[in-house]
Design an enzyme around this catalytic site. Sequence first.
Site, short mmCIF file in Angstrom:
data_model
loop_
_atom_site.label_atom_id
_atom_site.label_comp_id
_atom_site.label_asym_id
_atom_site.label_seq_id
_atom_site.Cartn_x
_atom_site.Cartn_y
_atom_site.Cartn_z
CB SER A 109 -10.61 -15.25 -3.42
OG SER A 109 -10.59 -15.77 -4.73
CG ASN A 159 -0.66 -17.59 -11.79
OD1 ASN A 159 -1.62 -17.79 -11.04
ND2 ASN A 159 0.39 -18.40 -11.83
CB THR A 161 4.72 27.29 15.32
OG1 THR A 161 5.02 28.25 16.32
CG2 THR A 161 4.78 27.98 13.96
CG HIS A 162 5.80 24.80 18.94
ND1 HIS A 162 6.76 23.82 19.03
CD2 HIS A 162 6.40 25.82 18.26
CE1 HIS A 162 7.89 24.24 18.47
NE2 HIS A 162 7.69 25.44 17.99
CB SER A 198 -24.53 13.81 23.09
OG SER A 198 -24.75 13.13 24.31
CG ASN A 211 -20.49 15.13 19.75
OD1 ASN A 211 -20.05 16.05 20.44
ND2 ASN A 211 -21.22 14.14 20.22
CD GLU A 247 -15.19 12.98 16.97
OE1 GLU A 247 -14.95 12.26 17.94
OE2 GLU A 247 -16.27 13.59 16.83
CE1 TYR A 271 -1.42 -15.29 -7.58
CE2 TYR A 271 -1.26 -17.64 -7.17
CZ TYR A 271 -1.94 -16.45 -7.02
OH TYR A 271 -3.12 -16.40 -6.36
CD GLN A 322 -7.42 -16.36 -3.12
OE1 GLN A 322 -7.46 -16.84 -4.24
NE2 GLN A 322 -7.84 -17.02 -2.06
CE LYS A 326 -7.48 -10.68 -6.42
NZ LYS A 326 -6.49 -11.47 -5.65
N1 ARG Z 1 -7.90 -16.17 -6.86
C1 ARG Z 1 -6.52 -16.13 -7.21
C2 ARG Z 1 -5.90 -14.82 -6.69
O1 ARG Z 1 -6.61 -13.95 -6.38
C3 ARG Z 1 -6.36 -16.20 -8.68
C4 ARG Z 1 -5.03 -16.74 -9.13
C5 ARG Z 1 -4.93 -18.16 -8.80
N2 ARG Z 1 -3.76 -18.76 -9.39
C6 ARG Z 1 -3.32 -19.94 -9.01
N3 ARG Z 1 -2.26 -20.38 -9.57
N4 ARG Z 1 -3.90 -20.65 -8.07
O2 ARG Z 1 -4.70 -14.70 -6.58
#
Ligand code: ARG
Length: 463
Positions: free
Chosen positions: A24, A111, A156-157, A278, A286, A291, A318, A323, A326
């Site tokens: 990650s 975790n 309205t509408h 354009s 535009n 938009e 967990y 993961q 993110k």
């Molecule tokens: N990169 C992991 C995440 O974003 C960190 C936590 C990992 N924990 C584990 N028990 N493998 O969730």
Amino acid sequence: MSNRMWGGRFAEGPDAIMEEINASIDYDRKLYRQDIEGSKAHVRMLAARQIVTPDDAKAIVQGLDTILSEIESGTFTFSRALEDIHMNVEARLAELIGPAAGRLHTARSRNDQVATDFKLWVRDTLDTLDDQLSELMQVLAEKAELHAGDVMPGFTHLQSAQPVTFGHHLMAYVEMFARDRSRVRDARKRMNESPLGSAALAGTSFPIDRKMTAEALGFDRPTANSLDAVSDRDFVIEALSCASITAMHLSRLAEEIVIWCSAQFGFVKLSDKFSTGSSIMPQKKNPDAAELVRAKTGRIYGSLQGLLTMMKGLPLAYSKDMQEDKEQAFDGLASISLALAAMTGMMRDLEPVIKTMKKAAGSGYATATDLADWLVRVLGLPFRDAHHVTGKMVALAVDKGVELHKVPLEDMKAVEPRITQEVFSVLSVDKSVRSRTSYGGTSPVNVRKQARRWLKALAAEKA
Ligand code: ARG
């Protein structure tokens, strides 16, 4: 080679595909500041509780500071083999200070570490959104005060309904964004509890002080249940939910801008800074920024849906699924921030075309309700009868191809004999808006008062 952070029981390293799906670091490196801040708070607490020696704690803090400056100056080498930001930082710490680095992870797990880092990041983002929303409100309220008396059609509408003022229309959005702000603040309050020290899932046998780390990181208190703390992602889901509602509001305004600046409406002029041309049609200007604000809504809702779906089947506590929170959250929250900035810039520059709006406000029999109200007020007709009589007058006007105030008095009298010349005094759009003085109504006096009330409140916050 097996992983040096957890590879004790492993004979082989991961398959390339395993590394690809598992790593990650390409996105969670964004959390480096929060990760280092959290680790510093943690090791200072460990030292205060005599779980590590003051010398080790000092070396660790110094090492972490070095890493921070390496990352910020771009000299840090991120490694996919080290999976994530947490292990990248810790591995570098070992290179810098040697075996003492291994003591940092006492009474902690990735975790609770990742939950802490991500909470800190989301909290900062909520604060930014709060500021951005108040800036947008400021721009809208200033423009509303300026145009408190400028008339436009109210719809309205998307059919002409009754005249309103441009200021009133803008102030409607100020109310929406104010509610959005209060949602953001509410979410921040609710999420501001520290997961740190929940460890992997069950807490720890070390005599840690969770209040101390909570306080050091600006949290109101530690979370009360370790299982919940490491598996809660409500905080980011709620942030995305706030973002989604704001995106919906922004998108409605964006849609109105697109309509208003079309040649057929011609209600507003966008600045060159927030439009594009354009490549084939030289006459075009535009409303791309509007938009795109409208379009960003899709990915913001998408991130909310993505996280809700990702979480819904996970048993406590967990799971690695988490993961996946993110990238989507980063994208959704960056998108709402950009959309807010674009809308603020666009609205600051936007110029209403007052004459066109006023002309449109007077067309489409927009003062029919004023006529009906006059029949009630002056002639004492029940509103339902007045509605019927007015309907006949509108039909007359449609027949003659004129607006209501151009229907001759004699023709009106043929429908309702007691009508007098005085009726024409309520058929102008200016009179119409001026008469709507009920609380929250569109009269310029009201609008000015509301705009000033908000401007004062926003200024008081800054003082
Ligand atoms: N990169 C992991 C995440 O974003 C960190 C936590 C990992 N924990 C584990 N028990 N493998 O969730």
